[in-house]
Design a protein around this motif. Structure first.
Motif, short mmCIF file in Angstrom:
data_model
loop_
_atom_site.label_atom_id
_atom_site.label_comp_id
_atom_site.label_asym_id
_atom_site.label_seq_id
_atom_site.Cartn_x
_atom_site.Cartn_y
_atom_site.Cartn_z
N ASP A 106 0.86 -1.18 0.00
CA ASP A 106 0.00 0.00 0.00
C ASP A 106 0.90 1.24 0.00
O ASP A 106 1.42 1.67 1.02
N TYR A 107 1.05 1.81 -1.16
CA TYR A 107 2.04 2.87 -1.38
C TYR A 107 1.80 4.09 -0.49
O TYR A 107 2.72 4.58 0.16
N MET A 108 0.62 4.55 -0.43
CA MET A 108 0.34 5.75 0.36
C MET A 108 0.53 5.49 1.85
O MET A 108 1.01 6.35 2.59
N ASN A 109 0.18 4.31 2.30
CA ASN A 109 0.35 3.97 3.71
C ASN A 109 1.84 3.97 4.08
O ASN A 109 2.24 4.50 5.11
N VAL A 110 2.66 3.40 3.22
CA VAL A 110 4.10 3.36 3.47
C VAL A 110 4.67 4.77 3.48
O VAL A 110 5.45 5.14 4.35
N LYS A 111 4.27 5.57 2.51
CA LYS A 111 4.77 6.94 2.46
C LYS A 111 4.34 7.72 3.71
O LYS A 111 5.10 8.50 4.26
N TYR A 112 3.12 7.49 4.16
CA TYR A 112 2.63 8.20 5.33
C TYR A 112 3.40 7.77 6.59
O TYR A 112 3.83 8.60 7.38
N ARG A 113 3.56 6.47 6.75
CA ARG A 113 4.27 5.96 7.94
C ARG A 113 5.72 6.40 7.97
O ARG A 113 6.27 6.66 9.03
N MET A 114 6.34 6.51 6.81
CA MET A 114 7.75 6.91 6.77
C MET A 114 7.90 8.42 6.68
O MET A 114 9.01 8.93 6.62
N ARG A 115 6.77 9.13 6.68
CA ARG A 115 6.75 10.59 6.64
C ARG A 115 7.53 11.17 5.46
O ARG A 115 8.34 12.07 5.60
N LEU A 116 7.26 10.60 4.31
CA LEU A 116 7.88 11.10 3.09
C LEU A 116 7.04 12.24 2.54
O LEU A 116 5.85 12.36 2.83
N ASP A 117 7.64 13.10 1.76
CA ASP A 117 6.94 14.26 1.20
C ASP A 117 5.72 13.86 0.39
O ASP A 117 5.62 12.75 -0.10
#
Length: 129
Positions: A106-117
């Motif tokens: 889940d791309y957005m979940n990973v980005k959110y958890r890792m606090r990426l831009d």
């Protein structure tokens, strides 16, 4: 470039030969290194009636590929025709890469958890209000 085969050789003496040639390998041209490696394998077979074990064969292979293994260039994977990494370089590369399990793609979940831009919700207000 033939060496004189000693009449009797212990395992320790063979390991001394191997250690000596490992230190010398970087200064030798590839063809000479190949000859030394072949002679070390033959020496081992003549004295111990078997080929070197896998760990020592790995050391001999490293002698043949010493230039490629010592190359610190981080971009060598794109520059070489048949690139490969040393164990240390491969570990370093794996540390930089982010791996995901198939269940967590889940791309957005990973980005959110890792606090990426670009994943944090930004408050926007209409200019009309």
């Amino acid at each position: 470039m033939t060496t004189t085969i000693p009449v009797y050789m212990t395992k320790e003496e063979w390991f001394e030969y191997l250690a000596f040639f490992e230190k010398l390998a970087i200064a030798l041209p590839p063809e000479t290194r190949k000859q030394y490696v072949e002679e070390l394998i033959d020496l081992h077979f003549v004295h111990f009636h078997k080929y070197p074990d896998s760990r020592n064969l790995q050391r001999l292979a490293d002698m043949l590929l010493v230039e490629q293994l010592k190359d610190p260039d981080p971009d060598k994977m794109t520059k070489e025709e048949y690139p490969f990494l040393s164990d240390r370089q491969e570990d370093k590369r794996k540390q930089r890469e982010m791996s995901m399990e198939s269940e967590t793609i889940d791309y957005m979940n990973v980005k959110y958890r890792m606090r990426l831009d670009s994943t944090f919700k930004k408050r926007t207000e209409n200019k009309d209000d």
